[in-house]
Design a protein around this motif. Structure first.
Motif, PDB file in Angstrom:
ATOM      1  N   GLY A 178       0.831  -1.192   0.000  1.00 38.33           N
ATOM      2  CA  GLY A 178       0.000   0.000   0.000  1.00 38.33           C
ATOM      3  C   GLY A 178       0.870   1.248   0.000  1.00 38.33           C
ATOM      4  N   ASP A 179       0.390   2.272   0.660  1.00 32.47           N
ATOM      5  CA  ASP A 179       1.120   3.540   0.734  1.00 32.47           C
ATOM      6  C   ASP A 179       2.233   3.409   1.768  1.00 32.47           C
ATOM      7  OD1 ASP A 179       2.057   6.115   0.927  1.00 32.47           O
ATOM      8  OD2 ASP A 179       0.106   7.031   1.337  1.00 32.47           O
ATOM      9  N   ASP A 180       3.478   3.358   1.309  1.00 24.22           N
ATOM     10  CA  ASP A 180       4.601   3.177   2.238  1.00 24.22           C
ATOM     11  C   ASP A 180       4.699   4.316   3.254  1.00 24.22           C
ATOM     12  OD1 ASP A 180       5.129   0.898   0.855  1.00 24.22           O
ATOM     13  OD2 ASP A 180       7.092   1.515   0.084  1.00 24.22           O
ATOM     14  N   ALA A 181       4.141   5.472   2.930  1.00 25.45           N
ATOM     15  CA  ALA A 181       4.192   6.604   3.860  1.00 25.45           C
ATOM     16  C   ALA A 181       3.377   6.333   5.120  1.00 25.45           C
ATOM     17  CB  ALA A 181       3.679   7.869   3.177  1.00 25.45           C
ATOM     18  N   LEU A 182       2.463   5.372   5.057  1.00 22.51           N
ATOM     19  CA  LEU A 182       1.646   5.042   6.227  1.00 22.51           C
ATOM     20  C   LEU A 182       2.345   4.065   7.165  1.00 22.51           C
ATOM     21  CD1 LEU A 182      -1.839   4.663   4.493  1.00 22.51           C
ATOM     22  CD2 LEU A 182      -0.926   6.643   5.717  1.00 22.51           C
ATOM     23  N   TRP A 183       3.494   3.555   6.755  1.00 18.09           N
ATOM     24  CA  TRP A 183       4.259   2.649   7.613  1.00 18.09           C
ATOM     25  C   TRP A 183       5.175   3.473   8.518  1.00 18.09           C
ATOM     26  CZ3 TRP A 183       4.441  -2.874   7.506  1.00 18.09           C
ATOM     27  CH2 TRP A 183       3.608  -3.468   6.549  1.00 18.09           C
ATOM     28  N   ASP A 184       5.240   3.087   9.781  1.00 15.83           N
ATOM     29  CA  ASP A 184       6.147   3.770  10.713  1.00 15.83           C
ATOM     30  C   ASP A 184       7.599   3.403  10.455  1.00 15.83           C
ATOM     31  OD1 ASP A 184       3.967   4.969  11.923  1.00 15.83           O
ATOM     32  OD2 ASP A 184       3.786   3.400  13.451  1.00 15.83           O
ATOM     33  N   THR A 185       7.831   2.199   9.932  1.00 19.49           N
ATOM     34  CA  THR A 185       9.163   1.736   9.548  1.00 19.49           C
ATOM     35  C   THR A 185       9.045   1.062   8.189  1.00 19.49           C
ATOM     36  OG1 THR A 185       8.774  -0.312  10.811  1.00 19.49           O
ATOM     37  CG2 THR A 185      10.030   1.440  11.901  1.00 19.49           C
ATOM     38  N   PRO A 186      10.127   0.929   7.413  1.00 17.52           N
ATOM     39  CA  PRO A 186      10.032   0.339   6.074  1.00 17.52           C
ATOM     40  C   PRO A 186       9.385  -1.047   6.118  1.00 17.52           C
ATOM     41  CG  PRO A 186      12.176   1.353   6.378  1.00 17.52           C
ATOM     42  CD  PRO A 186      11.504   1.384   7.717  1.00 17.52           C
ATOM     43  N   PRO A 187       8.442  -1.333   5.231  1.00 18.81           N
ATOM     44  CA  PRO A 187       7.668  -2.571   5.309  1.00 18.81           C
ATOM     45  C   PRO A 187       8.485  -3.843   5.147  1.00 18.81           C
ATOM     46  CG  PRO A 187       7.156  -1.350   3.299  1.00 18.81           C
ATOM     47  CD  PRO A 187       7.946  -0.442   4.158  1.00 18.81           C
TER      48      PRO A 187
END
Length: 464
Positions: free
Chosen positions: A108-117
């Motif tokens: 999804g939107d990587d910007a919504l992850w607190d750390t790299p997926p």
């Protein structure tokens, strides 16, 4: 001869000692972006399969370990690579098939992850990363349980074990049925453990006894031969978005419950589950009400639901004063256990066709149906599993339904009708599988590994 008590104690010690290595191996798998969807780099799925095969081979207990594919019926394509391993049972012992999958959802939107997926990260007792729980933790739970069994009783045990680590579960298991048919002898088992479900909470284990089915399809709505100026013709000409919104609204009643004739419900009791718990686990804010009628868990486990999961239309950034001639939406329906998914799909299509406003033209495509699952909870393997879960978690297990779908279980039932199927898992209600910031509760993983290792020991001792 090693006593049953000392074997169980040795299993406990070995399972606990093996957790650091299992978590390290899980981190290695999480770093591989094994997204099975065609729009992503498919070499990563093969890389993931090879990595899993190496871990399976290193257990030292299998007669054969292969990375295999199968044809996708009705196409000239083959499915994603799966790992298949086999150890033949001896001295009258049963054979257990251990299933999990190594492919993962897109991030999804990587910007919504607190750390790299795809960079496994531990914080607050959880391991974060795409696939950290769903379902590479299931893969590692199987491997870690086998390692514990070998460490405790040696590699010369009599239990038969097959492993099937699928590579396309998140993309519809399109070659699953063919893979079963191609490899029926290697997969034929007395007990099947599917490690792809969840637990009641982060301290209470669960055995999944029902799953909803699914019907997913694309509906295209057309009302115009070409786009037109919304100022020149708006108010007299229905555009496709207007027709789609009007039509889709008929799928639910005023309570948000599905309002499609022909969709059934399952009548079954559910455990106590409060709206407060729902708000916490689902992320439902104050002021936004729950939908549906009946007990909360009956809405999730035993009744149908319909969700619009995708739409092709002009983006906000590109919006213009235009009447759209065509709109496509993806509709995902969850089907109550006990109803054939195809029958449910046909009821939804009939409902939509009968209610298309202003003569809008409808086209249905990309139809994917999978039946639900109801387990026979009276078998000896279920009793063994409940005992192992209680011992592994230190709490009695709860029989649960799951609102999600694992359609391939219907294929397993059809291909191996005599097998007892146990649906377990390493997820807890805060895992956020398929979402940004997916995570694995590490203590739950420890308990899951121990419980499965104890189950394997019980199966190995059966008939001794």
């Amino acid at each position: 001869m090693t006593s049953e008590l000392s074997r169980r104690e040795a299993i406990r010690e070995a399972a606990a000692a093996g957790i650091p290595a299992a978590l390290a191996d899980l981190g290695t798998l999480v770093r591989i972006p094994s997204i099975a969807w065609p729009a992503f780099d498919q070499t990563q799925v093969r890389r993931s399969a090879d990595a899993v095969a190496a871990l399976v081979e290193q257990t030292g207990v299998f007669d054969s370990v292969e990375v295999k594919t199968a044809a996708i019926p009705g196409t000239d394509e083959v499915g994603q690579p799966a790992v298949l391993a086999r150890r033949v049972a001896r001295n009258g012992r049963p054979t257990v098939l251990l299933y999990a999958h190594h492919d993962v959802q897109p991030t999804g939107d990587d910007a919504l992850w607190d750390t790299p997926p795809f960079e496994p990260t531990v914080r607050d007792g959880r391991l974060y990363g795409r696939g950290a729980a769903d379902d590479k933790a299931g893969v590692m739970a199987h491997i870690a349980a086998i390692r514990a069994l070998v460490e405790a009783v040696g590699a010369d045990f009599d239990l038969g074990i097959s492993m099937f680590i699928e590579g396309e579960e998140e993309h519809g298991s399109r070659s699953f049925g063919q893979f079963l048919a191609d490899n029926a002898d290697a997969l034929r088992s007395d007990v099947i453990v599917v490690a792809d479900s969840g637990n009641w909470d982060d301290v209470t284990p669960a055995l999944t006894v029902s799953l909803r089915g699914n019907a997913r399809f694309t509906m295209t709505v057309r009302t115009l031969e070409h786009a037109s100026h919304s100022g020149m013709f708006g108010g007299a000409v229905p555009d496709a978005m207007m027709a789609a919104v009007t039509l889709l609204a008929t799928l639910w009643d005023e309570h948000g419950a599905v309002a499609v004739p022909g969709l059934t419900e399952r009548d079954a009791e559910t455990p106590q589950y409060t709206e407060e718990t729902l708000r916490s686990e689902a992320g439902l804010p104050d002021g936004v009400s729950a939908i549906g009628t009946g007990t909360i868990l009956s809405r999730i486990w035993n009744k149908p639901s319909i969700t619009i999961t995708g739409i092709d239309h002009t983006s906000v950034a590109a919006a213009s004063n235009t009447l759209a001639p065509e709109v496509s939406v993806v509709i995902s329906a969850r089907i109550a256990p006990g109803q054939r998914a195809r029958d449910a799909y046909e009821a939804i299509e009939a409902h939509l066709r009968a209610r298309a406003p202003w003569g809008a033209q409808l086209e249905f495509s990309d139809i994917d149906c999978g039946d639900g699952f109801l387990v026979d909870s009276g078998g000896w393997a279920v009793a063994d599993a409940r005992e192992a879960l209680a011992e592994g978690y230190g709490a009695d297990s709860v029989d649960v339904g799951v609102g999600g779908s694992i359609p391939f279980i219907a294929d397993l039932v059809r291909e191996f009708p005599g097998a007892q199927i146990l649906v377990t898992g390493v997820e807890d209600p805060h895992t956020r599988a398929h979402s940004p910031n997916e995570s694995l509760h590490i203590d739950t993983f420890r308990h899951a590994v121990l419980a499965e290792a104890l189950l394997l020991e019980s199966l190995d001792a059966r008939g001794a």
